[in-house]
Design a protein around this motif. Structure first.
Motif, PDB file in Angstrom:
ATOM      1  N   MET A   1       0.769  -1.084   0.057  1.00 39.29           N
ATOM      2  CA  MET A   1      -0.154   0.170   0.241  1.00 39.29           C
ATOM      3  C   MET A   1       1.460   1.011   0.419  1.00 39.29           C
ATOM      4  SD  MET A   1      -3.027   1.180   2.945  1.00 39.29           S
ATOM      5  CE  MET A   1      -2.147   1.879   3.547  1.00 39.29           C
ATOM      6  N   ILE A   2       0.580   2.193  -1.042  1.00 40.31           N
ATOM      7  CA  ILE A   2       1.371   3.338  -0.958  1.00 40.31           C
ATOM      8  C   ILE A   2       0.716   4.087  -0.206  1.00 40.31           C
ATOM      9  CG2 ILE A   2       1.904   5.519  -2.112  1.00 40.31           C
ATOM     10  CD1 ILE A   2       2.473   3.154  -4.722  1.00 40.31           C
ATOM     11  N   ARG A   3       1.372   5.392   0.560  1.00 39.95           N
ATOM     12  CA  ARG A   3       0.286   6.511   1.271  1.00 39.95           C
ATOM     13  C   ARG A   3       1.056   7.395   1.561  1.00 39.95           C
ATOM     14  NH1 ARG A   3       1.507   7.080   6.363  1.00 39.95           N
ATOM     15  NH2 ARG A   3       3.085   6.091   7.795  1.00 39.95           N
ATOM     16  N   ASP A   4       0.199   8.266   2.159  1.00 43.47           N
ATOM     17  CA  ASP A   4       1.682   9.782   2.098  1.00 43.47           C
ATOM     18  C   ASP A   4       1.874   9.844   3.519  1.00 43.47           C
ATOM     19  OD1 ASP A   4      -0.676  10.576   3.359  1.00 43.47           O
ATOM     20  OD2 ASP A   4      -1.297  12.122   1.939  1.00 43.47           O
ATOM     21  N   ARG A   5       2.436  10.973   3.841  1.00 45.46           N
ATOM     22  CA  ARG A   5       3.135  11.012   4.882  1.00 45.46           C
ATOM     23  C   ARG A   5       2.700  12.405   6.000  1.00 45.46           C
ATOM     24  NH1 ARG A   5       9.142   9.714   4.887  1.00 45.46           N
ATOM     25  NH2 ARG A   5       9.670   8.855   2.513  1.00 45.46           N
ATOM     26  N   ASP A   6       1.287  11.771   5.847  1.00 47.37           N
ATOM     27  CA  ASP A   6       0.551  12.551   7.030  1.00 47.37           C
ATOM     28  C   ASP A   6       0.380  12.125   8.733  1.00 47.37           C
ATOM     29  OD1 ASP A   6      -1.920  13.441   8.431  1.00 47.37           O
ATOM     30  OD2 ASP A   6      -2.314  14.091   6.263  1.00 47.37           O
ATOM     31  N   SER A   7       0.690  12.946   9.766  1.00 47.67           N
ATOM     32  CA  SER A   7       0.799  12.651  10.661  1.00 47.67           C
ATOM     33  C   SER A   7      -0.486  11.672  11.073  1.00 47.67           C
ATOM     34  CB  SER A   7       0.781  14.264  11.129  1.00 47.67           C
ATOM     35  OG  SER A   7      -0.029  14.807  11.492  1.00 47.67           O
ATOM     36  N   ARG A   8      -1.552  12.148  10.499  1.00 51.18           N
ATOM     37  CA  ARG A   8      -2.141  11.224  10.378  1.00 51.18           C
ATOM     38  C   ARG A   8      -2.768   9.444  11.055  1.00 51.18           C
ATOM     39  NH1 ARG A   8      -7.530  13.486   6.676  1.00 51.18           N
ATOM     40  NH2 ARG A   8      -5.710  13.213   5.292  1.00 51.18           N
ATOM     41  N   PHE A   9      -1.713   8.821   9.652  1.00 54.75           N
ATOM     42  CA  PHE A   9      -1.446   7.468  10.351  1.00 54.75           C
ATOM     43  C   PHE A   9       0.012   7.485  11.000  1.00 54.75           C
ATOM     44  CE2 PHE A   9      -2.434   8.567   5.210  1.00 54.75           C
ATOM     45  CZ  PHE A   9      -3.650   8.292   5.246  1.00 54.75           C
ATOM     46  N   ASP A  14       0.084   1.791  10.704  1.00 52.93           N
ATOM     47  CA  ASP A  14       0.529   1.076   9.379  1.00 52.93           C
ATOM     48  C   ASP A  14       1.173  -0.634   9.628  1.00 52.93           C
ATOM     49  OD1 ASP A  14       1.420   3.398   7.553  1.00 52.93           O
ATOM     50  OD2 ASP A  14       3.112   3.326   8.802  1.00 52.93           O
ATOM     51  N   GLU A  15       0.793  -0.914  11.126  1.00 51.50           N
ATOM     52  CA  GLU A  15       0.840  -2.531  11.422  1.00 51.50           C
ATOM     53  C   GLU A  15       0.106  -3.253  11.377  1.00 51.50           C
ATOM     54  OE1 GLU A  15       2.461  -5.120  14.170  1.00 51.50           O
ATOM     55  OE2 GLU A  15       3.401  -3.649  13.891  1.00 51.50           O
ATOM     56  N   VAL A  16      -1.509  -2.739  10.878  1.00 46.97           N
ATOM     57  CA  VAL A  16      -3.070  -3.091  10.532  1.00 46.97           C
ATOM     58  C   VAL A  16      -2.167  -4.387   9.613  1.00 46.97           C
ATOM     59  CG1 VAL A  16      -4.989  -2.833  10.010  1.00 46.97           C
ATOM     60  CG2 VAL A  16      -4.395  -2.186  12.325  1.00 46.97           C
ATOM     61  N   THR A  19       0.844  -6.419   9.469  1.00 46.30           N
ATOM     62  CA  THR A  19       0.033  -8.015   9.925  1.00 46.30           C
ATOM     63  C   THR A  19      -0.981  -8.721   8.687  1.00 46.30           C
ATOM     64  OG1 THR A  19      -0.147  -6.578  12.401  1.00 46.30           O
ATOM     65  CG2 THR A  19      -1.457  -8.518  11.933  1.00 46.30           C
ATOM     66  N   ALA A  20      -1.938  -8.098   8.108  1.00 44.10           N
ATOM     67  CA  ALA A  20      -2.500  -8.619   6.805  1.00 44.10           C
ATOM     68  C   ALA A  20      -1.500  -9.148   6.285  1.00 44.10           C
ATOM     69  CB  ALA A  20      -3.069  -7.962   6.290  1.00 44.10           C
ATOM     70  N   GLY A  21      -0.109  -8.802   5.862  1.00 47.46           N
ATOM     71  CA  GLY A  21       0.961  -9.019   5.152  1.00 47.46           C
ATOM     72  C   GLY A  21       1.030  -7.802   4.328  1.00 47.46           C
ATOM     73  N   ILE A  22       0.284  -7.297   3.846  1.00 43.50           N
ATOM     74  CA  ILE A  22       0.281  -5.618   2.735  1.00 43.50           C
ATOM     75  C   ILE A  22       1.777  -5.186   3.660  1.00 43.50           C
ATOM     76  CG2 ILE A  22      -0.697  -3.767   1.864  1.00 43.50           C
ATOM     77  CD1 ILE A  22      -3.177  -5.334   2.631  1.00 43.50           C
ATOM     78  N   ARG A  23       2.415  -4.282   2.315  1.00 42.85           N
ATOM     79  CA  ARG A  23       3.708  -4.273   2.756  1.00 42.85           C
ATOM     80  C   ARG A  23       3.411  -2.320   2.384  1.00 42.85           C
ATOM     81  NH1 ARG A  23       8.630  -2.007  -0.744  1.00 42.85           N
ATOM     82  NH2 ARG A  23       7.208  -2.769  -2.384  1.00 42.85           N
ATOM     83  N   VAL A  24       4.185  -1.288   3.157  1.00 36.83           N
ATOM     84  CA  VAL A  24       3.583  -0.007   3.300  1.00 36.83           C
ATOM     85  C   VAL A  24       4.429   0.570   3.161  1.00 36.83           C
ATOM     86  CG1 VAL A  24       2.821   1.939   4.877  1.00 36.83           C
ATOM     87  CG2 VAL A  24       2.022  -0.726   5.497  1.00 36.83           C
TER      88      VAL A  24
END
Length: 117
Positions: A1-9, A14-16, A19-24
Motif C-alpha cells: 500500500m502506498i500512502r503519504d506521510r500525513d501525521s494522521r497515519f 501501518d501495523e494493521v 499484520t495482514a501481510g501488506i507492505r506499506v
C-alpha cells in the motif's frame, strides 16, 4: 500500500496492514503530485465503472478492470491532452461530412466512437 506521510497515519495504522501481510510504502517527501495521478485513476474507475456495475468475484473484477484500462488509455478523451487519449493522438481535422460509428463496451456502460472510412 502506498500512502503519504500525513501525521494522521500512526504506526498503529501501518501495523494493521503489516499484520495482514501488506507492505506499506511511503510516498516521497514533498512530492504533492505523486498521489494525484493515482487519485485521478481511482476516481475515474469509481465514477465511471464501479458505481455502475455489480462485481461478482475477483475474476470478474480483473476482467472488468482490464477492459476499462484499455478504454481509459486508448479511447477516453482527456482534457489535459486536448481531448486526445493517453496512448492515441487526435486525428487530423476533416472538413467533409463524416460518419461516426459507436461501439459499446462492458454491456453499454462505456462507448467508443470512431470515424467510418
Amino acid at each position: 500500500m502506498i500512502r503519504d506521510r500525513d501525521s494522521r497515519f500512526t504506526a498503529l495504522f501501518d501495523e494493521v496492514f503489516t499484520t495482514a501481510g501488506i507492505r506499506v510504502v511511503l510516498a516521497a517527501p514533498q512530492a504533492p503530485r505523486m498521489n494525484a495521478i493515482m487519485e485521478l485513476w481511482v476516481g475515474s474507475v469509481r465514477r465511471e465503472l464501479l458505481d455502475r456495475i455489480l462485481i461478482m468475484n475477483e475474476r470478474h473484477l480483473r476482467t472488468v478492470l482490464a477492459e476499462y484500462e484499455t478504454y481509459f488509455n486508448r479511447q477516453r478523451p482527456d482534457r489535459a491532452l486536448n481531448q486526445a487519449s493517453p496512448l492515441r493522438a487526435l486525428p487530423d481535422p476533416v472538413d467533409a461530412d463524416i460518419e461516426v460509428s459507436r461501439r459499446d463496451r462492458l454491456g453499454g456502460l462505456l462507448h467508443e466512437y470512431a470515424q467510418v472510412a
